[in-house]
Design an enzyme around this catalytic site. Structure first.
Site, PDB file in Angstrom:
ATOM      1  N   ARG A 147      45.216  42.016  36.227  1.00 30.05           N
ATOM      2  CA  ARG A 147      44.081  41.712  37.079  1.00 30.05           C
ATOM      3  C   ARG A 147      43.537  40.347  36.685  1.00 30.05           C
ATOM      4  O   ARG A 147      43.284  40.113  35.493  1.00 30.05           O
ATOM      5  CB  ARG A 147      42.997  42.779  36.898  1.00 30.05           C
ATOM      6  CG  ARG A 147      41.837  42.638  37.849  1.00 30.05           C
ATOM      7  CD  ARG A 147      40.705  43.581  37.558  1.00 30.05           C
ATOM      8  NE  ARG A 147      39.729  42.997  36.635  1.00 30.05           N
ATOM      9  CZ  ARG A 147      38.512  43.505  36.464  1.00 30.05           C
ATOM     10  NH1 ARG A 147      38.142  44.602  37.108  1.00 30.05           N
ATOM     11  NH2 ARG A 147      37.656  42.914  35.637  1.00 30.05           N
ATOM     12  N   TYR A 159      31.985  38.039  38.836  1.00 31.41           N
ATOM     13  CA  TYR A 159      32.307  39.350  38.260  1.00 31.41           C
ATOM     14  C   TYR A 159      33.577  39.299  37.427  1.00 31.41           C
ATOM     15  O   TYR A 159      34.548  38.616  37.782  1.00 31.41           O
ATOM     16  CB  TYR A 159      32.488  40.390  39.385  1.00 31.41           C
ATOM     17  CG  TYR A 159      33.229  41.579  38.849  1.00 31.41           C
ATOM     18  CD1 TYR A 159      34.585  41.757  39.098  1.00 31.41           C
ATOM     19  CD2 TYR A 159      32.592  42.465  37.979  1.00 31.41           C
ATOM     20  CE1 TYR A 159      35.276  42.804  38.530  1.00 31.41           C
ATOM     21  CE2 TYR A 159      33.281  43.513  37.407  1.00 31.41           C
ATOM     22  CZ  TYR A 159      34.628  43.675  37.680  1.00 31.41           C
ATOM     23  OH  TYR A 159      35.312  44.696  37.099  1.00 31.41           O
ATOM     24  N   ASP A 211      39.735  42.154  41.685  1.00 32.55           N
ATOM     25  CA  ASP A 211      38.632  43.081  41.931  1.00 32.55           C
ATOM     26  C   ASP A 211      37.459  42.333  42.582  1.00 32.55           C
ATOM     27  O   ASP A 211      36.875  41.438  41.964  1.00 32.55           O
ATOM     28  CB  ASP A 211      38.178  43.691  40.590  1.00 32.55           C
ATOM     29  CG  ASP A 211      37.282  44.908  40.773  1.00 32.55           C
ATOM     30  OD1 ASP A 211      37.124  45.655  39.804  1.00 32.55           O
ATOM     31  OD2 ASP A 211      36.763  45.095  41.899  1.00 32.55           O
ATOM     32  N   HIS A 213      34.819  43.864  43.704  1.00 34.56           N
ATOM     33  CA  HIS A 213      33.682  44.600  43.123  1.00 34.56           C
ATOM     34  C   HIS A 213      32.520  44.799  44.096  1.00 34.56           C
ATOM     35  O   HIS A 213      31.356  44.505  43.790  1.00 34.56           O
ATOM     36  CB  HIS A 213      33.193  43.887  41.854  1.00 34.56           C
ATOM     37  CG  HIS A 213      32.785  44.857  40.790  1.00 34.56           C
ATOM     38  ND1 HIS A 213      31.467  45.177  40.564  1.00 34.56           N
ATOM     39  CD2 HIS A 213      33.511  45.571  39.911  1.00 34.56           C
ATOM     40  CE1 HIS A 213      31.396  46.044  39.563  1.00 34.56           C
ATOM     41  NE2 HIS A 213      32.618  46.305  39.153  1.00 34.56           N
ATOM     42  N   GLU A 237      40.723  44.918  45.280  1.00 34.82           N
ATOM     43  CA  GLU A 237      39.993  46.133  44.910  1.00 34.82           C
ATOM     44  C   GLU A 237      38.529  46.081  45.315  1.00 34.82           C
ATOM     45  O   GLU A 237      37.885  45.040  45.208  1.00 34.82           O
ATOM     46  CB  GLU A 237      40.081  46.298  43.395  1.00 34.82           C
ATOM     47  CG  GLU A 237      39.301  47.448  42.837  1.00 34.82           C
ATOM     48  CD  GLU A 237      39.383  47.510  41.326  1.00 34.82           C
ATOM     49  OE1 GLU A 237      40.317  46.951  40.743  1.00 34.82           O
ATOM     50  OE2 GLU A 237      38.457  48.094  40.727  1.00 34.82           O
ATOM     51  N   GLU A 263      36.756  53.788  42.346  1.00 31.79           N
ATOM     52  CA  GLU A 263      36.352  54.048  40.947  1.00 31.79           C
ATOM     53  C   GLU A 263      34.959  54.673  40.887  1.00 31.79           C
ATOM     54  O   GLU A 263      34.634  55.364  39.936  1.00 31.79           O
ATOM     55  CB  GLU A 263      36.408  52.782  40.109  1.00 31.79           C
ATOM     56  CG  GLU A 263      35.410  51.737  40.497  1.00 31.79           C
ATOM     57  CD  GLU A 263      35.558  50.464  39.705  1.00 31.79           C
ATOM     58  OE1 GLU A 263      36.682  49.945  39.597  1.00 31.79           O
ATOM     59  OE2 GLU A 263      34.550  49.992  39.167  1.00 31.79           O
ATOM     60  N   ARG A 284      41.323  55.021  43.633  1.00 31.03           N
ATOM     61  CA  ARG A 284      41.036  54.729  42.219  1.00 31.03           C
ATOM     62  C   ARG A 284      40.158  55.772  41.555  1.00 31.03           C
ATOM     63  O   ARG A 284      39.734  55.599  40.419  1.00 31.03           O
ATOM     64  CB  ARG A 284      40.379  53.355  42.106  1.00 31.03           C
ATOM     65  CG  ARG A 284      41.392  52.269  42.268  1.00 31.03           C
ATOM     66  CD  ARG A 284      40.976  50.873  41.972  1.00 31.03           C
ATOM     67  NE  ARG A 284      40.081  50.605  40.892  1.00 31.03           N
ATOM     68  CZ  ARG A 284      40.373  50.558  39.604  1.00 31.03           C
ATOM     69  NH1 ARG A 284      41.602  50.832  39.210  1.00 31.03           N
ATOM     70  NH2 ARG A 284      39.463  50.236  38.702  1.00 31.03           N
ATOM     71  N   GLU A 340      45.004  51.682  35.382  1.00 36.45           N
ATOM     72  CA  GLU A 340      44.296  50.592  34.708  1.00 36.45           C
ATOM     73  C   GLU A 340      44.230  50.878  33.212  1.00 36.45           C
ATOM     74  O   GLU A 340      43.976  52.018  32.794  1.00 36.45           O
ATOM     75  CB  GLU A 340      42.876  50.466  35.273  1.00 36.45           C
ATOM     76  CG  GLU A 340      42.059  49.340  34.645  1.00 36.45           C
ATOM     77  CD  GLU A 340      40.697  49.173  35.296  1.00 36.45           C
ATOM     78  OE1 GLU A 340      40.339  50.010  36.131  1.00 36.45           O
ATOM     79  OE2 GLU A 340      40.008  48.196  34.985  1.00 36.45           O
ATOM     80  N   TRP A 403      26.340  44.901  42.684  1.00 37.02           N
ATOM     81  CA  TRP A 403      26.871  44.197  41.502  1.00 37.02           C
ATOM     82  C   TRP A 403      28.361  44.429  41.384  1.00 37.02           C
ATOM     83  O   TRP A 403      28.838  45.546  41.623  1.00 37.02           O
ATOM     84  CB  TRP A 403      26.210  44.687  40.210  1.00 37.02           C
ATOM     85  CG  TRP A 403      26.907  44.086  39.028  1.00 37.02           C
ATOM     86  CD1 TRP A 403      26.881  42.773  38.624  1.00 37.02           C
ATOM     87  CD2 TRP A 403      27.847  44.748  38.167  1.00 37.02           C
ATOM     88  NE1 TRP A 403      27.707  42.599  37.549  1.00 37.02           N
ATOM     89  CE2 TRP A 403      28.313  43.783  37.253  1.00 37.02           C
ATOM     90  CE3 TRP A 403      28.330  46.056  38.080  1.00 37.02           C
ATOM     91  CZ2 TRP A 403      29.248  44.098  36.254  1.00 37.02           C
ATOM     92  CZ3 TRP A 403      29.247  46.366  37.095  1.00 37.02           C
ATOM     93  CH2 TRP A 403      29.684  45.392  36.198  1.00 37.02           C
TER      94      TRP A 403
HETATM   95  C1  GCO Z   1      37.198  48.008  36.871  1.00 38.96           C
HETATM   96  C2  GCO Z   1      35.744  48.241  37.078  1.00 38.96           C
HETATM   97  C3  GCO Z   1      34.866  47.911  35.894  1.00 38.96           C
HETATM   98  C4  GCO Z   1      33.477  48.416  36.195  1.00 38.96           C
HETATM   99  C5  GCO Z   1      32.973  49.223  35.040  1.00 38.96           C
HETATM  100  C6  GCO Z   1      31.615  49.808  35.331  1.00 38.96           C
HETATM  101  O1  GCO Z   1      37.869  47.716  37.875  1.00 38.96           O
HETATM  102  O2  GCO Z   1      37.643  48.213  35.727  1.00 38.96           O
HETATM  103  O3  GCO Z   1      35.308  47.601  38.262  1.00 38.96           O
HETATM  104  O4  GCO Z   1      34.906  46.573  35.594  1.00 38.96           O
HETATM  105  O5  GCO Z   1      32.617  47.366  36.509  1.00 38.96           O
HETATM  106  O6  GCO Z   1      33.908  50.233  34.759  1.00 38.96           O
HETATM  107  O7  GCO Z   1      31.194  50.623  34.295  1.00 38.96           O
HETATM  108 MG    MG Z   2      36.856  47.742  39.693  1.00 38.18          MG
END
Ligand code: GCO
Ligand code: MG
Length: 403
Positions: A147, A159, A211, A213, A237, A263, A284, A340, A403
């Site tokens: 990544r 991020y 990502d 995010h 992602e 996630e 995810r 991951e 965020w």
């Molecule tokens: C990732 C996630 C992390 C999250 C974190 C939040 O893809 O691994 O986006 O970076 O920000 O797990 O607690």
């Molecule tokens: Mg992520």
């Protein structure tokens, strides 16, 4: 096989972790990760105040029944705290089931579907040059999928960029969350430049992931996906916040860049439309936040019907207990995509001794009975909990943003 004891262990070897330990009357122990980054004590008290009293005396072999007892029995279904707490119980009971059968957990799921579990690691940099170097370093370490995240010039809070020389850890200890500023347009113009450089310098073989995010709106994510098509990403992602599952239709209409999301999902109900309409390529959802191994296997079964593969979350705020469980799941599940593996700090590895291994960009859970992970409670006690928060993002005009 009755449950005789259950306790919640909170520790902070570099970052906070919440672990549930269940013990049966014949002395078998099982571990479950209950870590919810930034809200750890909500799950710890949910478990110790409301769930542990219900577990004592229950038959540890009744995993499916216990899952529904905790899911339907709470009345107020779903949600990150509830499903993380249920996940911890579920994973601990599968750990015990493996030990009782003297088998690694993946053997309870129908055995291995592959020899190894492909993983991806993180690389980031303050500039494109730094990021190219960081990706190349991860490739040299053996990762075949990486990544890539990079600071957007002139914007301090991009991020996924780790502070100099440290592994990326978004949660910060302190009385209040850090506040970060986000600007979309510079990011949309910059991201293709990053991947153009990565492809020119590192070639086409390495699998590159990115990502977003949750930061974009659907049409912006469609634009980003189109602009990244020449670089053949493994996935883009979390392009948009996923509460509006239909929003992904716009992305799908405009780009072939594969999409991964989930996630932050805590049940199949967060993903059903995304999967059924094939709006995503990878789901995810993780063992620790989506109800444990029992529910994650059901999510994967639905996804398999629609050509969606797994791509489970595996950041450093998911403990080695989750990493072990994810590897047992990933070794066995048919529609596996990638796992991951951000890795953990040395002190975390010492608190959670485990049997999983890494070799040539892939991992294996090992063949110890159960999950193959333990917790050193004496060492864990040396790292007391410290409140920490994930950041809060704002746009440049001060509007709160994802965020
Ligand atoms: C990732 C996630 C992390 C999250 C974190 C939040 O893809 O691994 O986006 O970076 O920000 O797990 O607690
Ligand atoms: Mg992520």
């Amino acid at each position: 096989m009755k449950i005789a004891d259950a306790k919640v262990i909170v520790c902070s070897p570099g970052r906070n972790f919440v672990t549930l330990k269940i013990v049966t009357e014949d002395g078998l122990t099982g571990l479950g990760d209950a870590t919810l980054n930034g809200r750890e004590m909500a799950v710890a008290s949910y478990l110790s105040e409301h769930i542990v009293p219900l577990l004592i005396g229950r038959d540890a072999r009744r995993i499916e029944d216990t899952w529904h007892y905790l899911y339907k029995g709470v009345y107020w279904r779903k949600g990150a705290v509830t499903m993380t707490a249920i996940a911890a119980v579920d994973v601990a009971l599968w750990d015990i089931a493996g030990k009782a059968a003297n088998k690694p957990v993946y053997q309870l799921f129908g055995g291995a579907s592959r020899e190894e579990v492909l993983v991806y690691s993180h690389a980031s940099g303050a500039t494109i040059d730094h990021t190219v170097t960081a990706v190349a370093d991860r490739a040299k370490a053996g990762y075949r999928a990486i990544r890539a995240q990079c600071a957007v010039p002139g914007h301090a809070h991009s991020y996924g960029v780790s502070k100099a020389g440290r592994a990326y850890e978004p949660a910060e200890r302190g009385a209040m969350p850090a506040e970060t500023t986000w600007s979309t347009e510079p990011y949309l113009q910059f991201a293709p430049m990053l991947f153009d450089r990565l492809r020119r310098e590192l070639g086409s073989e390495i699998q590159l992931l990115h990502d977003v995010h949750h930061r974009l709106r659907p049409i912006e994510a469609a634009r980003l996906g189109k602009s990244l098509e020449p670089y053949h990403l493994f996935w883009m992602e979390d392009p948009v916040p996923a509460e509006l599952q239909e929003g992904f239709r716009t992305i799908r209409q405009h780009t072939t860049t594969p999409v991964a999301v989930g996630e932050v999902f805590d049940s199949i109900y967060d993903a059903y439309r995304l999967i059924q309409e094939q709006l995503i390529d990878y789901i995810r959802a993780s063992v620790v936040h989506a109800g444990g191994l029992t529910h994650l296997r059901k999510i994967a079964a639905v996804a398999d019907l629609y050509h969606v593969r797994t791509g489970c979350h595996g950041a450093s705020d998911l403990s080695p207990v989750t990493m072990a469980a994810a590897l047992h799941f990933g070794l066995s599940v048919h529609n596996f995509g990638i796992q991951e593996h951000m890795g953990h700090t040395p002190e975390t590895e010492q608190v959670f001794p485990h049997g999983y291994t890494f070799r040539d960009g892939a991992m294996h859970p090992g063949d110890r009975p159960g999950l193959g992970v333990t917790i050193d409670e004496t060492l864990a006690a040396a790292y007391p909990y410290q409140r920490a928060y994930l950041p809060v993002a704002r746009l440049e005009d001060g509007t709160v943003h994802s965020w």
